[in-house]
Scaffold this motif. Sequence first.
Motif, PDB file in Angstrom:
ATOM      1  N   ARG A   1       0.949  -1.259   0.169  1.00 57.94           N
ATOM      2  CA  ARG A   1       0.185   0.142   0.108  1.00 57.94           C
ATOM      3  C   ARG A   1       1.007   1.328  -0.146  1.00 57.94           C
ATOM      4  NH1 ARG A   1      -3.801  -2.481   4.681  1.00 57.94           N
ATOM      5  NH2 ARG A   1      -1.616  -2.661   5.356  1.00 57.94           N
TER       6      ARG A   1
ATOM      7  N   ARG B   1      -9.183   2.912   7.470  1.00 61.33           N
ATOM      8  CA  ARG B   1     -10.109   2.498   6.333  1.00 61.33           C
ATOM      9  C   ARG B   1     -10.268   1.151   6.147  1.00 61.33           C
ATOM     10  NH1 ARG B   1      -7.936   7.076   3.286  1.00 61.33           N
ATOM     11  NH2 ARG B   1      -6.643   5.516   2.082  1.00 61.33           N
ATOM     12  N   GLU B   2      -9.056   0.449   6.458  1.00 64.13           N
ATOM     13  CA  GLU B   2      -9.084  -0.908   6.173  1.00 64.13           C
ATOM     14  C   GLU B   2      -9.292  -1.817   7.497  1.00 64.13           C
ATOM     15  OE1 GLU B   2      -5.723  -1.857   3.986  1.00 64.13           O
ATOM     16  OE2 GLU B   2      -6.229  -0.510   2.379  1.00 64.13           O
TER      17      GLU B   2
ATOM     18  N   ALA C   1      -6.910  -1.911   9.614  1.00 63.08           N
ATOM     19  CA  ALA C   1      -5.816  -2.688   9.976  1.00 63.08           C
ATOM     20  C   ALA C   1      -5.073  -1.784  10.925  1.00 63.08           C
ATOM     21  CB  ALA C   1      -4.913  -2.714   8.655  1.00 63.08           C
TER      22      ALA C   1
END
Length: 182
Positions: free
Chosen positions: A35, A79-80, A82
């Motif tokens: 990412r 957002r994820e 994580a």
Amino acid sequence: MGRTRDGDPADFADFYERNAALAYGLAIRIVGRERAEDVTQEAFLTVWRSRGQYTAELSGARSWLLTIVRRRAIDALRREGARPRTLVLEGAETVGTDRLRGAETGSPAVAVVERDEARVVRHALTSIPPDQRQALELAYFNGLAHSEIAERLGLPLGTVKGRIRHGLVKLHDRLSDAGVCR
């Protein structure tokens, strides 16, 4: 950032060339390789769009960029759902721009300057009180929010914020004395 603030694309390209590897390296540390490219691109777009808001009196251009990279990386993780990748710190000797670069600039001269700056940053980090250094490392290298640091260390939130603030001021003073930042 001078001409970049005025919208000069050539100056922005120069700024990008000088700082892309460092920004990408920080993004890798926080979100991982998969990412990091997107995060770095988002950060540079933010710099371009917000260039008029940059104030040299408040921070150096590189510091401003790295703050934006860090924020974009943490936003991507949130957002994820994580967690930030944990940077294992074996003492302050392992912390610095040479560990965060992650990609070669291709220029030996730039690499030498970056290694020298990393040495100065490592030394500056070792010169601040351990409690302040720990809070800074958790916030900036591990990407933890102030409340998460307070929980992890078992400290009041205000104490954590104070340690980070005082640590940043001391770090800035030491880096200014060394000529690394303004």
